[in-house]
Design an enzyme around this catalytic site. Structure first.
Site, PDB file in Angstrom:
ATOM      1  N   SER A 258       3.106  -3.918   0.818  1.00  0.00           N
ATOM      2  CA  SER A 258       2.155  -4.088  -0.282  1.00  0.00           C
ATOM      3  C   SER A 258       1.938  -5.559  -0.632  1.00  0.00           C
ATOM      4  O   SER A 258       1.033  -5.883  -1.396  1.00  0.00           O
ATOM      5  CB  SER A 258       2.642  -3.328  -1.529  1.00  0.00           C
ATOM      6  OG  SER A 258       3.904  -3.815  -1.920  1.00  0.00           O
TER       7      SER A 258
ATOM      8  N   CYS B 266      18.699   0.802  -0.328  1.00  0.00           N
ATOM      9  CA  CYS B 266      19.570  -0.318  -0.697  1.00  0.00           C
ATOM     10  C   CYS B 266      19.969  -0.226  -2.160  1.00  0.00           C
ATOM     11  O   CYS B 266      20.345  -1.211  -2.783  1.00  0.00           O
ATOM     12  CB  CYS B 266      18.902  -1.651  -0.368  1.00  0.00           C
ATOM     13  SG  CYS B 266      17.317  -1.876  -1.167  1.00  0.00           S
TER      14      CYS B 266
HETATM   15  N1  SAH Z   1      12.166  -3.953   6.352  1.00  0.00           N
HETATM   16  C1  SAH Z   1      12.159  -5.325   5.913  1.00  0.00           C
HETATM   17  C2  SAH Z   1      12.725  -5.524   4.524  1.00  0.00           C
HETATM   18  C3  SAH Z   1      12.057  -4.712   3.454  1.00  0.00           C
HETATM   19  S1  SAH Z   1      12.255  -5.308   1.861  1.00  0.00           S
HETATM   20  C4  SAH Z   1      12.860  -6.193   6.930  1.00  0.00           C
HETATM   21  O1  SAH Z   1      13.457  -5.678   7.883  1.00  0.00           O
HETATM   22  O2  SAH Z   1      12.832  -7.401   6.764  1.00  0.00           O
HETATM   23  C5  SAH Z   1      11.133  -4.320   0.980  1.00  0.00           C
HETATM   24  C6  SAH Z   1       9.685  -4.658   1.198  1.00  0.00           C
HETATM   25  O3  SAH Z   1       8.929  -3.660   0.530  1.00  0.00           O
HETATM   26  C7  SAH Z   1       9.201  -5.980   0.654  1.00  0.00           C
HETATM   27  O4  SAH Z   1       8.591  -6.700   1.676  1.00  0.00           O
HETATM   28  C8  SAH Z   1       8.145  -5.603  -0.406  1.00  0.00           C
HETATM   29  O5  SAH Z   1       7.019  -6.485  -0.391  1.00  0.00           O
HETATM   30  C9  SAH Z   1       7.722  -4.246   0.056  1.00  0.00           C
HETATM   31  N2  SAH Z   1       7.205  -3.332  -0.959  1.00  0.00           N
HETATM   32  C10 SAH Z   1       7.587  -3.196  -2.250  1.00  0.00           C
HETATM   33  N3  SAH Z   1       6.918  -2.163  -2.831  1.00  0.00           N
HETATM   34  C11 SAH Z   1       6.117  -1.641  -1.870  1.00  0.00           C
HETATM   35  C12 SAH Z   1       5.196  -0.560  -1.835  1.00  0.00           C
HETATM   36  N4  SAH Z   1       4.984   0.212  -2.919  1.00  0.00           N
HETATM   37  N5  SAH Z   1       4.559  -0.283  -0.676  1.00  0.00           N
HETATM   38  C13 SAH Z   1       4.770  -1.048   0.423  1.00  0.00           C
HETATM   39  N6  SAH Z   1       5.617  -2.087   0.441  1.00  0.00           N
HETATM   40  C14 SAH Z   1       6.282  -2.375  -0.686  1.00  0.00           C
END
Ligand code: SAH
Length: 412
Positions: free
Chosen positions: A272, A356
């Site tokens: 997002s 997490c």
């Molecule tokens: N999988 C990633 C880490 C994810 S951290 C890796 O391996 O590096 C969580 C992520 O979720 C962040 O990038 C954040 O921008 C995104 N995020 C937060 N809320 C969200 C939503 N409602 N839909 C999609 N992405 C979202």
């Protein structure tokens, strides 16, 4: 000095008040020392019988059991639910020499795990309690170190910490990134800045031979979510040629890039955050991969995606349960998310689902996946469980540090 006055001073001075190694001591209630003898580093407020001597917020204090036996020395903050966090089991001062010794120990542990290596230059050098330094995280991205402090006591000792990082790593730059909510709770001013050296944003680094650019100041966390490295690598091993891959909550895109390198026929990465989407595109280009990066809410994306259209789906959302009171709502959220993810899995697909939230336990999360399968009318089998990497070590007694759950689920 009263704790309140010390905290106010720290706030006013942006952390510039004197950091004191006090001669005061915290005495535990009878029967409350046991976890500490077993290596647990925290003292909860309800375990403290009394505080002897002149001790202020951010000072170093000695911790003794009810009979006066010395347990160790730690950081004191009376406004925290955890008024003492142990830094050492010895009678020693907490200064640059102390931090440098801890950092060298941390470096030796990583060296034992082949970190850094020619393939991986992004890793966690200090994992707070897991490296005997509660409240401190140091992540390394190539030749840059990123420091995050989450206690007033360490915020007051920033300079000693930066000196120790310089002495240990000789980095090109040291960044400090703010942990805003902790700073408010603990009573210090959070800082986002280049603390030493020249700004160099973004910072080039490698993970398992893939090229990434971390953004310590503009990104999330310290610049990359390093805890998932082994699970990203495992996804690369399980991806196989020709698969249709969906990486939800992709951030830097590491899961999807592993799959692309393994020969996936198509990789879609959803996040997002427009910044994350730009990073994913840049990382795909840097690695010669084709990734469709989509800026969208993951729930909305999954709701409108074609059913059973992916062979490998990763869902790695941010924490749904920030506090214990969020447990019910978080459970519902995870259940819905996993049901949606299962719906887009083709028969025989793998779902890699993560949580997490420290407040949602490993067994809770497995129950959630079972409930999601029922909701989605799919049969599932857990085939593997993932862990954070060894650069995120923990003392065995410190179960509070276990937050990451990763389930590799075969979808029938
Ligand atoms: N999988 C990633 C880490 C994810 S951290 C890796 O391996 O590096 C969580 C992520 O979720 C962040 O990038 C954040 O921008 C995104 N995020 C937060 N809320 C969200 C939503 N409602 N839909 C999609 N992405 C979202």
């Amino acid at each position: 000095m009263s704790p309140k006055r010390a905290t106010n001073l720290a706030l006013a001075a942006g952390g510039a008040i004197q950091a004191r190694d006090s001669s005061g001591r915290v005495v535990l209630c009878r029967g409350k020392a046991r976890p500490l003898w077993f290596g647990h580093p925290w003292v909860y407020a309800n375990a403290v019988e009394r505080v002897d001597g002149d001790v202020g917020a951010g000072d170093i204090v000695s911790l003794v059991d009810h009979d006066g036996r010395f347990i160790g020395r730690g950081i004191f903050n009376p406004r925290s639910q955890i008024p003492v966090r142990l830094l050492t089991r010895k009678e020693e001062g907490i200064d640059t020499t102390f931090f440098a010794a801890r950092l060298r120990d941390a470096q030796a542990l990583r060296a034992r795990l082949a970190l850094p290596s020619t393939r991986t230059t992004a890793y966690r050098l200090v994992n707070s309690e897991g490296d005997g330094l509660p409240g401190l995280v140091v992540d390394v991205f190539g030749d840059v170190a990123v420091v995050q402090v989450t206690t007033l006591g360490l915020a007051l000792r920033r300079d000693a910490i930066f000196d120790a990082v310089e002495a240990t790593l000789s980095p090109r730059a040291i960044y400090e990134v703010a942990a805003g909510s902790f700073a408010d709770l603990e009573g210090f001013v959070a800082q986002n800045r280049v603390a030493r050296g020249e700004p160099c944003n973004p910072v080039a680094c490698l993970e398992d031979g893939l090229h990434f650019e971390a953004e310590p100041l503009g990104g999330q966390k310290t610049g990359m979510f390093l805890d998932q490295r082994p699970n990203r690598i495992r996804v690369g091993q399980l991806a196989g040629a020709g698969l249709r891959v969906l990486d939800c909550y992709a951030y830097a895109g590491g899961f999807g890039l592993q799959a692309a390198r393994a020969g996936a026929s198509q990789v879609t990465a959803v996040d997002s955050s427009p910044r994350a989407v730009a990073r994913i595109e840049a990382h795909a280009a840097a690695n010669g991969a084709t990734v469709r990066a989509v800026e969208a809410d993951a729930f909305r994306f999954l709701e409108t995606a074609t059913p059973m259209s992916y062979d490998l789906v990763v869902v790695d959302p941010p924490k749904f349960a920030r506090a214990r009171k969020d447990f019910e709502a978080a459970t519902k959220g995870y259940e819905r998310l996993n049901a949606l993810a299962l719906a887009v899995c083709a028969p025989g697909a793998l779902l890699v689902t993560c949580s997490c939230s420290q407040n949602v336990g490993a067994l809770d999360f497995e129950r959630i996946v079972a409930a999601a399968a029922k909701q989605a009318h799919r049969e599932v089998r857990i085939v593997e469980r993932g862990e954070p990497g060894g650069d995120h070590p923990l003392p065995p007694a410190f179960t509070e540090g276990q937050y990451l759950k990763v389930l590799f689920v075969y979808v029938c």
